[in-house]
Structure formats: structure tokens, C-alpha cells
Design an enzyme around this catalytic site. Structure first.
Site, PDB file in Angstrom:
ATOM      1  N   GLU A  99       0.847  -1.209   0.000  1.00  0.00           N
ATOM      2  CA  GLU A  99       0.000   0.000   0.000  1.00  0.00           C
ATOM      3  C   GLU A  99       0.878   1.254   0.000  1.00  0.00           C
ATOM      4  O   GLU A  99       1.859   1.305   0.748  1.00  0.00           O
ATOM      5  CB  GLU A  99      -0.788   0.000   1.309  1.00  0.00           C
ATOM      6  CG  GLU A  99      -2.256   0.010   1.176  1.00  0.00           C
ATOM      7  CD  GLU A  99      -2.920  -0.097   2.545  1.00  0.00           C
ATOM      8  OE1 GLU A  99      -2.238  -0.079   3.584  1.00  0.00           O
ATOM      9  OE2 GLU A  99      -4.132  -0.208   2.550  1.00  0.00           O
ATOM     10  N   ARG A 152      -4.315  -4.672  -0.163  1.00  0.00           N
ATOM     11  CA  ARG A 152      -5.634  -4.062  -0.349  1.00  0.00           C
ATOM     12  C   ARG A 152      -5.899  -3.770  -1.829  1.00  0.00           C
ATOM     13  O   ARG A 152      -5.227  -4.280  -2.715  1.00  0.00           O
ATOM     14  CB  ARG A 152      -5.802  -2.792   0.495  1.00  0.00           C
ATOM     15  CG  ARG A 152      -5.937  -3.047   1.990  1.00  0.00           C
ATOM     16  CD  ARG A 152      -6.815  -2.007   2.670  1.00  0.00           C
ATOM     17  NE  ARG A 152      -6.944  -2.277   4.084  1.00  0.00           N
ATOM     18  CZ  ARG A 152      -6.232  -1.665   5.025  1.00  0.00           C
ATOM     19  NH1 ARG A 152      -5.360  -0.760   4.703  1.00  0.00           N
ATOM     20  NH2 ARG A 152      -6.419  -1.980   6.289  1.00  0.00           N
TER      21      ARG A 152
HETATM   22  C1  LIG Z   1      -6.853   1.950   2.251  1.00  0.00           C
HETATM   23  C2  LIG Z   1      -7.040   3.018   3.292  1.00  0.00           C
HETATM   24  C3  LIG Z   1      -6.238   3.073   4.399  1.00  0.00           C
HETATM   25  N1  LIG Z   1      -6.428   4.028   5.334  1.00  0.00           N
HETATM   26  C4  LIG Z   1      -5.556   4.084   6.504  1.00  0.00           C
HETATM   27  C5  LIG Z   1      -5.743   2.995   7.520  1.00  0.00           C
HETATM   28  C6  LIG Z   1      -4.379   2.835   8.113  1.00  0.00           C
HETATM   29  O1  LIG Z   1      -4.178   3.823   9.105  1.00  0.00           O
HETATM   30  C7  LIG Z   1      -3.466   3.105   6.931  1.00  0.00           C
HETATM   31  C8  LIG Z   1      -3.104   1.850   6.189  1.00  0.00           C
HETATM   32  O2  LIG Z   1      -2.384   1.061   7.019  1.00  0.00           O
HETATM   33  P1  LIG Z   1      -2.521  -0.550   7.111  1.00  0.00           P
HETATM   34  O3  LIG Z   1      -1.667  -0.852   8.252  1.00  0.00           O
HETATM   35  O4  LIG Z   1      -2.003  -1.059   5.830  1.00  0.00           O
HETATM   36  O5  LIG Z   1      -3.934  -0.906   7.326  1.00  0.00           O
HETATM   37  O6  LIG Z   1      -4.211   3.927   6.055  1.00  0.00           O
HETATM   38  C9  LIG Z   1      -7.444   4.949   5.200  1.00  0.00           C
HETATM   39  O7  LIG Z   1      -7.648   5.807   6.074  1.00  0.00           O
HETATM   40  N2  LIG Z   1      -8.212   4.912   4.078  1.00  0.00           N
HETATM   41  C10 LIG Z   1      -8.059   3.968   3.125  1.00  0.00           C
HETATM   42  O8  LIG Z   1      -8.791   3.953   2.110  1.00  0.00           O
END
Ligand SMILES: Cc1cn([C@H]2C[C@H](O)[C@@H](COP(=O)(O)O)O2)c(=O)[nH]c1=O
Ligand SMILES: Nc1ncnc2c1ncn2[C@@H]1O[C@H](COP(=O)(O)OP(=O)(O)O)[C@@H](O)[C@H]1O
Length: 283
Positions: A99, A152
Site C-alpha cells: 500500500e 488491499r
Molecule cells: C486503504 C485506506 C487506508 N487508510 C488508513 C488505515 C491505516 O491507518 C493506513 C493503512 O495502514 P494498514 O496498516 O495497511 O492498514 O491507512 C485509510 O484511512 N483509508 C483507506 O482507504
């Protein structure tokens, strides 16, 4: 413990994109002369061509090249997705796309992830617009190897995170509607190929402990109920299937296990994971 959910999904077309079609490449083109950026002289603007090359139809594509496989690893925050990707990245012939959190933390000096956690009502739409763009960029990157494993997808960004902001009253309806129209346009006009979803399923409480352990600065304020809401949306999407489309078979892996047991599970199911054609045998 591992389960496979059948989606009744019949496979979807895939095709490597011309670089100009990829959203971030397209943005980079904006600095070039306008005629190049808009594909002047063509029947349609280049960015609106659906695909530039092959379509998949079985194991061998029409042009004789081998079918390529896209696997999306889905799961709650800190469920172990990156760790899973790191593990499989050691396998030959697999490309791994993590990601783009680094990009979300620094868009020309702005930390959109940090802003969102500080004030999600103000910055949720800003982060999610950028997440959607970067996810589209991931999906449309030309595949160099036969198997791609992605952390994701554009789907979970929309069905989980956008949905959560909207349902919790943090995203106003006009923002939600515009983002949804963008998303629907992308799904209709671009080829987003997914052959298998691996869902790392675990309790929100374990996620909470891992978020604390990982100690990412922006996430220090995440409460348990946020992780519960994100968990419930994953369950709604991938297990109960009550609202959104599931584009591929779903392999459910119990991610509450310790690292050693996770590796054991990955090894046990390596064949199902890396060759989604085998997934039927895992049903
Ligand atoms: C896809 C996506 C992610 N986020 C935020 C959630 C987490 O704080 C990070 C991703 O970290 P992870 O450890 O890989 O889960 O990003 C978001 O706010 N909105 C999104 O669409
Ligand atoms: N099975 C596991 N048991 C214990 N800790 C884990 C396990 N998998 C990952 N971790 C740890 O939990 C944190 C989050 O893992 P990570 O792979 O970054 O999750 P994600 O990419 O889903 O956010 C990291 O500190 C990682 O080392």
C-alpha cells in the site's frame, strides 16, 4: 484455520495498460505539451481508452502470452498484510505491491493520513480522493511477472474506508456521492483485475494491540471502536456479502495466530493462494 468463500465469480478481463492510461503517469504527462497529454489526432482522448493491449480469455491470452494472476490481501489495520506480502515476496516470479502509505503521508509535503486522523470530517474526503488515485495507479501498473500480490485494493478503500467515514457521519453526502461517481466510472471504464482475495480475518482487539505495537505516529489515537467498525465492514463485504460486489473468490485465513503459525498456514495453502485456478480444490 482457513476457509474459502466462493463468489460465483466468473473471471474478469485483464490487460496491461499503456503507460499514458495510468492515472499518476497521466498526471505526470500534464507537464508535457497539451497535444501529447490529450492524444491529439486520435479518435478519443488517450486516457479514455479502456485498454491498449490484451484481454484475458483462459490460461493463454489471445496474443499467446501466459495468463497473469492478481491476488489482493485484504484485512483490518495491522492485521498482518505487509508481513504476509513480505513473506511471499521471497517466492520467485511474484511481484509484490505494498500500500502506498508513504505517499499518503507525504503529498508534496502534506501528510493526508495524519490530517485525516486529526480531523476526519475535514480531511476524510481529501485522503480518500488521493487513496483512490494511488490505488488505481497500483491496479494499472504493467505486470512484469506472472503473479502479482497487492496490499488491499481500490475496492476495499471504497467499500471499507469511504463507507465508514460516510456511515459514521464524518463524510458529508455530497462528498460521498462525488467520490462514488468517480469510483463507479473507474469500475466501468478501467480494467481492475482481481483473481483472488485473501482475507486476513482477526479480532479487532488483536488489531488494536498490533497497532499499538507498531506505533505508527498518525495511528496512535485510533480507538478500539474504529477497528471494530472497520472489521464489521470487512465482514459485511467479504463474508456476509450483504452490500457490495465481491469480484473474486475469497480465501479466509485466521490471522489471530502467531507469526510461526501464520507461516505454517501460508505454506499449507501456498498452492491455492498462488494459483487461483486451484482455489476450487480448496473449497
Ligand atoms: C486503504 C485506506 C487506508 N487508510 C488508513 C488505515 C491505516 O491507518 C493506513 C493503512 O495502514 P494498514 O496498516 O495497511 O492498514 O491507512 C485509510 O484511512 N483509508 C483507506 O482507504
Ligand atoms: N501473526 C502476527 N503475530 C504477531 N504480530 C504480528 C503478526 N503479524 C504481524 N505482526 C506485527 O503486527 C504489526 C502490524 O503488521 P503489518 O504486517 O504491518 O500489518 P498491516 O500491513 O496489515 O497493517 C507489525 O508490528 C507486525 O510486526
Amino acid at each position: 484455520m482457513l476457509r474459502v468463500q466462493s463468489s460465483g465469480w466468473q473471471g474478469c478481463p485483464v490487460g496491461p495498460f499503456c503507460d499514458e492510461m495510468r492515472p499518476l503517469a497521466a498526471l505526470r504527462n500534464l507537464g508535457r505539451p497539451l497535444l501529447v497529454a490529450l492524444g491529439y489526432g486520435r479518435a478519443e482522448p488517450r486516457y479514455f481508452h479502456l485498454q491498449c493491449g490484451q484481454r484475458r480469455s483462459g490460461k493463454i491470452m489471445q496474443n499467446g502470452s501466459r495468463k497473469k494472476t492478481v491476488i489482493c490481501i485484504e484485512g483490518n489495520i495491522a492485521s498482518g498484510k505487509t508481513t504476509c506480502l513480505e513473506y511471499f515476496s521471497k517466492t520467485p516470479n511474484i511481484e509484490v505491491i505494498t500500500e502506498p502509505v508513504t505517499q499518503w503521508r507525504n503529498v508534496q509535503g502534506h501528510n493526508l493520513l495524519g490530517l485525516m486522523y486529526q480531523d476526519s470530517s475535514r480531511w476524510g474526503i481529501t485522503l480518500q480522493t488521493y487513496v483512490q488515485l494511488t490505488m488505481l495507479d497500483m491496479h494499472t501498473r504493467p505486470m512484469m511477472l506472472p503473479v502479482r500480490m497487492m496490499e488491499r485494493s481500490i475496492l476495499s478503500a471504497k467499500y471499507i474506508f469511504v463507507e465508514n467515514l460516510y456511515r459514521s457521519g464524518k463524510m458529508p453526502e455530497p462528498d460521498y456521492v462525488v467520490l462514488t461517481e468517480w469510483f463507479d466510472w473507474i469500475m466501468k471504464n478501467m480494467t481492475i483485475s482481481v483473481d483472488l482475495i485473501v482475507y486476513l480475518q482477526l479480532s479487532p482487539k488483536t488489531c488494536y494491540e498490533r497497532v499499538k505495537m507498531r506505533c505508527r505516529e498518525e495511528e496512535k489515537i485510533i480507538p478500539l471502536d474504529y477497528l471494530e467498525a472497520i472489521h464489521n465492514l470487512h465482514e459485511e463485504w467479504l463474508i456476509k456479502r450483504t452490500r457490495f460486489t465481491v469480484p473474486a473468490p475469497v480465501l479466509v485465513i485466521n490471522a489471530d495466530d502467531d507469526l510461526q503459525n501464520m507461516i505454517r498456514q501460508y505454506e499449507e495453502h501456498r498452492d491455492c493462494i498462488l494459483t487461483p485456478d486451484n482455489i476450487q480444490r480448496c473449497l
